[in-house]
Design a protein around this motif. Sequence first.
Motif, PDB file in Angstrom:
ATOM      1  N   ALA A   1       3.755   7.316   5.148  1.00 37.40           N
ATOM      2  CA  ALA A   1       4.338   7.755   3.881  1.00 37.40           C
ATOM      3  C   ALA A   1       5.837   7.542   4.002  1.00 37.40           C
ATOM      4  O   ALA A   1       6.646   8.396   3.675  1.00 37.40           O
TER       5      ALA A   1
ATOM      6  N   ARG B   1      -7.245  -0.450  -7.037  1.00 39.32           N
ATOM      7  CA  ARG B   1      -7.564   0.622  -6.068  1.00 39.32           C
ATOM      8  C   ARG B   1      -7.753   1.920  -6.852  1.00 39.32           C
ATOM      9  O   ARG B   1      -7.007   2.166  -7.804  1.00 39.32           O
TER      10      ARG B   1
ATOM     11  N   HIS C   1       0.903  11.825   9.257  1.00 40.30           N
ATOM     12  CA  HIS C   1      -0.339  11.050   9.252  1.00 40.30           C
ATOM     13  C   HIS C   1      -0.162   9.860   8.322  1.00 40.30           C
ATOM     14  O   HIS C   1       0.448   9.980   7.267  1.00 40.30           O
TER      15      HIS C   1
ATOM     16  N   THR D   1       8.134   9.336   1.333  1.00 45.25           N
ATOM     17  CA  THR D   1       7.952  10.706   0.848  1.00 45.25           C
ATOM     18  C   THR D   1       7.978  11.636   2.067  1.00 45.25           C
ATOM     19  O   THR D   1       8.951  12.338   2.298  1.00 45.25           O
TER      20      THR D   1
ATOM     21  N   THR E   1       0.898  11.919  -0.141  1.00 48.76           N
ATOM     22  CA  THR E   1      -0.362  12.072  -0.883  1.00 48.76           C
ATOM     23  C   THR E   1      -0.529  10.913  -1.855  1.00 48.76           C
ATOM     24  O   THR E   1       0.458  10.337  -2.339  1.00 48.76           O
ATOM     25  N   ASP E   2      -1.779  10.602  -2.125  1.00 44.21           N
ATOM     26  CA  ASP E   2      -2.092   9.534  -3.083  1.00 44.21           C
ATOM     27  C   ASP E   2      -2.397  10.090  -4.465  1.00 44.21           C
ATOM     28  O   ASP E   2      -2.213   9.399  -5.470  1.00 44.21           O
TER      29      ASP E   2
ATOM     30  N   GLN F   1      -2.024   2.466   9.919  1.00 42.79           N
ATOM     31  CA  GLN F   1      -0.737   2.489   9.207  1.00 42.79           C
ATOM     32  C   GLN F   1       0.318   3.302   9.961  1.00 42.79           C
ATOM     33  O   GLN F   1       1.514   3.059   9.817  1.00 42.79           O
TER      34      GLN F   1
ATOM     35  N   ARG G   1       0.878  -1.179   0.000  1.00 44.07           N
ATOM     36  CA  ARG G   1       0.000   0.000   0.000  1.00 44.07           C
ATOM     37  C   ARG G   1       0.914   1.227   0.000  1.00 44.07           C
ATOM     38  O   ARG G   1       2.118   1.124   0.100  1.00 44.07           O
ATOM     39  N   GLY G   2       0.275   2.411  -0.127  1.00 49.10           N
ATOM     40  CA  GLY G   2       1.088   3.629  -0.284  1.00 49.10           C
ATOM     41  C   GLY G   2       1.255   3.888  -1.770  1.00 49.10           C
ATOM     42  O   GLY G   2       1.551   2.966  -2.545  1.00 49.10           O
ATOM     43  N   ALA G   3       1.045   5.138  -2.166  1.00 40.41           N
ATOM     44  CA  ALA G   3       0.928   5.441  -3.595  1.00 40.41           C
ATOM     45  C   ALA G   3       2.140   5.004  -4.443  1.00 40.41           C
ATOM     46  O   ALA G   3       1.977   4.274  -5.430  1.00 40.41           O
ATOM     47  N   PRO G   4       3.381   5.418  -4.097  1.00 35.64           N
ATOM     48  CA  PRO G   4       4.492   5.018  -4.969  1.00 35.64           C
ATOM     49  C   PRO G   4       4.698   3.500  -5.026  1.00 35.64           C
ATOM     50  O   PRO G   4       5.028   2.949  -6.078  1.00 35.64           O
TER      51      PRO G   4
HETATM   52  O1  MRU Z   1      -4.475   3.263   2.101  1.00 34.43           O
HETATM   53  P1  MRU Z   1      -2.991   3.418   2.013  1.00 34.43           P
HETATM   54  O2  MRU Z   1      -2.247   2.857   3.175  1.00 34.43           O
HETATM   55  O3  MRU Z   1      -2.448   2.949   0.685  1.00 34.43           O
HETATM   56  O4  MRU Z   1      -2.800   4.997   2.062  1.00 34.43           O
HETATM   57  C1  MRU Z   1      -1.507   5.514   2.009  1.00 34.43           C
HETATM   58  C2  MRU Z   1      -1.447   6.935   2.302  1.00 34.43           C
HETATM   59  O5  MRU Z   1      -2.427   7.646   2.415  1.00 34.43           O
HETATM   60  C3  MRU Z   1      -0.111   7.525   2.329  1.00 34.43           C
HETATM   61  O6  MRU Z   1      -0.037   8.575   3.234  1.00 34.43           O
HETATM   62  C4  MRU Z   1       0.140   7.997   0.911  1.00 34.43           C
HETATM   63  O7  MRU Z   1       0.140   6.966  -0.002  1.00 34.43           O
HETATM   64  C5  MRU Z   1       1.335   8.803   0.853  1.00 34.43           C
HETATM   65  S1  MRU Z   1       2.519   8.269  -0.232  1.00 34.43           S
HETATM   66  C6  MRU Z   1       3.804   7.595   0.505  1.00 34.43           C
END
Ligand code: MRU
Length: 369
Positions: A170, A94, A167, A180, A247-248, A207, A53-56
């Motif tokens: 990340a 997702r 929060h 990030t 951020t996602d 998380q 999980r996490g955007a990158p």
């Molecule tokens: O639902 P998740 O755990 O995939 O959400 C992740 C987040 O919101 C992170 O803060 C976000 O991806 C930031 S990027 C590292």
Amino acid sequence: MKVDGQEMRPIWFDTDSKTVQIIDQRRLPHEFIIEDLNTVDDVIRAIKDMYVRGAPLIGATGALGVYISLIQKNNKGSDNAYVEAECTRLKDARPTAMNLFWGVDRVRDVVLEETSTEARVKAALATALEVVEEEAINCRKIGEYGLSIIEEISRQKNGEPVNILTHCNAGWLACVEYGTATAPIYTAFDNGIDVHVWVDETRPLNQGARLTAWELGKHGINHTVITDNAGGHLMQHKMVDLVIVGTDRTTRAGDVANKIGTYLKALAARDNDIPFYVALPSSTFDWTITDGIKDIPIEERDPDEIRYVQGLLNGKIQSVLVPPGASKAANHAFDVTPSRLVTGFITERGLCKATQEDIMALFPDKKIG
Ligand code: MRU
């Protein structure tokens, strides 16, 4: 990053077994389990159920997922319709994180330039591994650029600890390396700056409490886990110097989608005159939209993630029910912080204000969709 002295990433390609492997983040911090991804169904399950999980990281996993679609034992790799359909299935795993679409499309585009399965497999693996390495480098640069913000606060405080609130996770687990939001924190710590991190637990899946606290602890960084609702109080009492979140998906005008609850932190930070920074690689920008509240799709997940809390009990990971069994629950996974509440962005190309003008000046090569 190091885990008990060993270099670790949340995803990697094992060259001996030629297998994509991941850390199962659902089990952290209490169990450390490595999983193989052998089929597109494995990849989709890993993304949907949040093994990764996490955007990158979702972007990197999606990119490797396209490679996996070509080596599955069905000999369909030369069929364009098959490739497109598998890419669509991956992108449907997702909805909110921009990186998933970016990562899958980047590999799909090079695959479709080739005709034979053999050439496609080669191109897919090379490009997916490029995505993985680039994201690691981007996060390192985010750390270097973000360092200046923490350095300045440390100077103003004459070396007293810099208190940073974050929060969700990340960190490197959400990315490939460094993270990030956490990259500037790791860089500051490694440069001898005294930092302390307030870690929002980040309900429902915790998380922050599970992953960010684990990461920071493994790196020796002083941190304290707090409830999601504590941030405002800490800010009022001058116990927070800086907020940094990931951020996602972020619009080209600077509206920021991130884990649910981020918006409330931004409001509290603004009310208390505390800088609120968002750290992101360019793969998280959605260049096609400007209005985040209207145009960013917000994932709604299984209400049971709210109703049950998971943790270690008698040496085993277990779930317990919290509300009355008959109560309904709603699980909106992300919210949007409007650009006006964001002090600035920390990107791999440097810092910028949360305005379309400043973002596009930093990324003039990105096509406005
Ligand atoms: O639902 P998740 O755990 O995939 O959400 C992740 C987040 O919101 C992170 O803060 C976000 O991806 C930031 S990027 C590292």
